[in-house]
Design a protein around this motif. Structure first.
Motif, short mmCIF file in Angstrom:
data_model
loop_
_atom_site.label_atom_id
_atom_site.label_comp_id
_atom_site.label_asym_id
_atom_site.label_seq_id
_atom_site.Cartn_x
_atom_site.Cartn_y
_atom_site.Cartn_z
N GLU A 63 77.31 37.58 16.12
CA GLU A 63 78.27 36.66 14.62
C GLU A 63 78.31 35.45 15.10
O GLU A 63 78.14 34.47 14.31
N LEU A 64 79.18 35.10 16.86
CA LEU A 64 79.18 33.97 16.88
C LEU A 64 78.40 32.92 16.75
O LEU A 64 77.82 31.83 16.36
N ILE A 65 76.88 34.10 17.56
CA ILE A 65 75.77 32.16 17.11
C ILE A 65 75.68 32.43 16.25
O ILE A 65 75.72 31.54 15.93
N ILE A 66 75.33 33.02 14.85
CA ILE A 66 75.64 32.66 13.00
C ILE A 66 75.79 31.75 12.95
O ILE A 66 76.00 30.72 12.09
N ASN A 67 77.28 32.64 13.25
CA ASN A 67 78.73 31.28 12.60
C ASN A 67 78.08 29.53 13.15
O ASN A 67 78.57 28.73 12.85
N LEU A 68 78.00 29.49 14.03
CA LEU A 68 78.25 28.44 14.99
C LEU A 68 76.61 27.81 14.76
O LEU A 68 76.66 26.17 14.02
N ILE A 69 75.63 27.97 14.25
CA ILE A 69 74.14 27.66 13.48
C ILE A 69 74.20 27.39 12.51
O ILE A 69 74.22 25.70 11.46
N ALA A 70 75.47 27.86 11.57
CA ALA A 70 75.30 27.96 9.93
C ALA A 70 76.87 27.26 10.16
O ALA A 70 76.65 26.03 8.81
N GLY A 72 76.03 24.62 12.25
CA GLY A 72 75.85 23.23 12.48
C GLY A 72 75.58 22.73 13.38
O GLY A 72 74.53 21.79 13.62
N ILE A 73 74.91 23.80 14.60
CA ILE A 73 74.39 23.51 15.76
C ILE A 73 73.78 23.96 16.03
O ILE A 73 72.76 24.93 15.46
N LYS A 74 72.65 22.79 16.65
CA LYS A 74 71.15 23.75 16.22
C LYS A 74 70.71 25.20 17.34
O LYS A 74 71.19 24.75 18.62
N PRO A 75 69.81 25.91 17.05
CA PRO A 75 69.51 26.81 17.67
C PRO A 75 69.37 26.03 19.34
O PRO A 75 69.80 26.81 19.80
N GLU A 76 68.17 25.79 19.68
CA GLU A 76 67.61 25.01 21.32
C GLU A 76 68.64 24.88 21.42
O GLU A 76 68.88 24.87 23.07
N HIS A 77 70.01 24.67 21.06
CA HIS A 77 71.63 24.00 21.74
C HIS A 77 71.25 25.43 22.61
O HIS A 77 73.11 25.29 23.61
N THR A 289 78.68 25.67 1.46
CA THR A 289 77.25 25.36 2.51
C THR A 289 77.03 25.87 2.74
O THR A 289 76.19 26.83 3.59
N PHE A 290 78.54 26.66 4.31
CA PHE A 290 78.32 26.62 6.03
C PHE A 290 77.97 28.94 5.46
O PHE A 290 77.05 29.38 5.64
N ARG A 291 78.27 29.54 3.79
CA ARG A 291 78.84 31.01 3.42
C ARG A 291 76.93 30.71 3.62
O ARG A 291 76.32 31.77 3.36
N GLU A 292 76.41 29.49 2.34
CA GLU A 292 74.89 30.20 2.16
C GLU A 292 74.07 29.89 3.31
O GLU A 292 73.21 30.70 3.45
N ARG A 293 74.23 29.05 4.56
CA ARG A 293 73.20 29.25 5.63
C ARG A 293 73.58 30.80 5.77
O ARG A 293 72.34 31.24 6.58
N LYS A 294 74.50 30.78 5.68
CA LYS A 294 74.66 32.19 7.27
C LYS A 294 73.87 33.66 6.32
O LYS A 294 73.76 34.11 6.94
N GLU A 295 73.88 33.20 4.91
CA GLU A 295 73.72 34.31 4.40
C GLU A 295 72.01 34.51 4.35
O GLU A 295 71.40 35.65 4.57
N LEU A 297 71.00 33.18 7.46
CA LEU A 297 70.50 33.28 8.13
C LEU A 297 70.48 34.86 8.93
O LEU A 297 70.05 35.60 9.83
N LYS A 298 71.48 35.57 7.74
CA LYS A 298 71.57 37.61 7.85
C LYS A 298 70.22 37.89 7.84
O LYS A 298 70.29 39.14 7.69
N ALA A 299 69.32 36.48 6.70
CA ALA A 299 68.70 37.48 6.06
C ALA A 299 67.37 37.74 6.70
O ALA A 299 66.43 38.72 6.80
N ASP A 300 68.02 37.38 8.14
CA ASP A 300 66.79 37.74 9.23
C ASP A 300 67.18 37.50 11.22
O ASP A 300 67.04 36.50 11.34
N ARG A 301 67.48 38.78 10.95
CA ARG A 301 67.96 38.26 12.13
C ARG A 301 66.93 38.27 13.30
O ARG A 301 67.39 38.30 14.55
N LYS A 302 66.35 38.93 12.97
CA LYS A 302 64.74 39.12 14.13
C LYS A 302 64.98 38.54 14.42
O LYS A 302 64.59 37.94 15.64
#
Ligand code: ADP
Length: 337
Positions: A63-70, A72-77, A289-295, A297-302
């Motif tokens: 959940e925190l990973i998703i929240n951080l990316i949503a 604005g944290i870049k996943p590669e970091h 904006t964050f909620r849209e990004r989170k949705e 991200l959640k759509a493709d958890r894999k």
């Protein structure tokens, strides 16, 4: 081009992300990505130091990973601490470069161990809680971090990391570790809107924090019911509630757009309903904006899990290199496959 300085910071997976976390920590992390080489860890080993359940820990981590990316944290970091087990290995080595007395003097240990005693009848205080700052030293030094963005409450732990690095360098006769410096950025302390004399925090209960991903209606309701003036503030001074609302407006970057509100406040004819409307609007805009990004991200958890496992794998290579060198310097054996 000169190599960018290394920044390292970590956060425990402990549930919802609120505007205190966002304005007080995460937003700063997001901005630092433009200037530094940043690595951010979701530290699940740390989250085991207090009573916890495995299922919740696993859920909170992702959940925190998703929240951080949503936000604005870049996943590669990003990495998950338990995917880089070298943190635990370096922690063991550092345990032998840190005195027991130093650890018992840490304010956070004193606070959390007495808190734990009060909440849990069985008085269980894990040795992990005492050892927490040593694992933190490993988190920082394993990536040879130059800077660590910390709040004032963490300065004592960073000092301990520097101390461990220094003792290690002395013992092995080499200036191996650079001593990490705190990066003290001006960040707001967000107060609870329900009680502006206390910090916005999860631990105080639901009405004391505003979830960054909350529905619009809930955010508006929480701001509408924010405490403004209880009549205890001396005339001519701004009450804690009004101060907090202005500080939320400033943190949202909307102060200039609402300069008239501050002018009204100074003239003594501010209508609280106008201030609340402006704050609610600002928070809802960010949240949307964050909620849209989170949705999304959640759509493709894999795919997301795959991505974070890959970034942790890349980041782990750096940790492995440090541990290899440290073991050599410390007189230990390295496994060679
Ligand atoms: P909580 O108090 O809700 O459990 P944490 O202790 O997990 O929050 O905090 C995570 C990060 O967010 C830390 O870097 C902390 O300094 C920051 N933070 C938490 N609450 C606030 C707040 N009210 N204002 C500013 N920063 C905060």
């Amino acid at each position: 081009m000169e190599k960018r300085k290394q920044v390292l910071s970590c956060i425990q997976p402990t549930g919802d992300m609120h505007f205190g976390n966002y304005f007080g920590a995460i937003k700063n992390w997001v901005d630092l990505q433009n200037t530094y080489d940043c690595i951010y860890g979701v530290v699940d080993y740390h989250a085991m130091t207090m009573p916890y359940t495995p299922k919740k820990l696993r859920e909170n981590t992702w959940e925190l990973i998703i929240n951080l990316i949503a936000t604005g944290i870049k996943p590669e970091h990003l990495f998950i601490q338990s995917l880089v087990p070298e943190h635990a290995e370096l922690c063991w080595i550092f345990n032998c470069f840190c005195s027991y007395g130093q650890l018992t003097r840490m304010t956070q240990f004193k606070d959390k161990s007495s808190h734990s005693k009060a909440e849990h009848a069985d008085d269980f205080i894990s040795a992990g809680l005492l050892d927490y700052p040593v694992l933190q030293a490993a988190d920082i030094l394993i990536y040879r971090a130059d800077y660590v963005p910390v709040g004032k409450d963490q300065v004592q732990h960073l000092e301990l990391s520097r101390n461990i690095a220094q003792r290690f360098n002395n013992q092995v006769g080499k200036e191996y570790f650079v001593l990490p410096e705190p990066l003290l950025t001006e960040i707001p302390k967000v107060m609870s809107t329900a009680d502006p004399t206390r910090k916005m925090s999860k631990s105080a209960g639901e009405k004391h924090y505003i979830n960054v991903f909350a529905e619009e209606a809930r955010i508006r309701k929480q701001i509408r019911s924010a405490v403004t003036d209880t009549g205890e503030t001396p005339s001519g001074e701004m009450s804690p509630g009004v101060t907090n609302l202005f500080s939320l407006l400033k943190a949202s970057g909307k102060m200039d757009a609402h300069a008239s509100l501050m002018a009204d406040q100074e003239a003594g004819n501010l209508r609280y309903v106008d201030l609340k409307e402006a704050v609610a609007e600002a928070l809802v805009e960010i949240s949307q904006t964050f909620r849209e990004r989170k949705e999304a991200l959640k759509a493709d958890r894999k795919a997301l899990k795959q991505q974070i496992k890959a970034s942790s794998f890349e980041i782990r290579k750096r940790a492995q290199q440090t541990v290899k060198e440290v073991k050599e310097l410390a007189g230990l054996q390295n496994v060679r496959f």
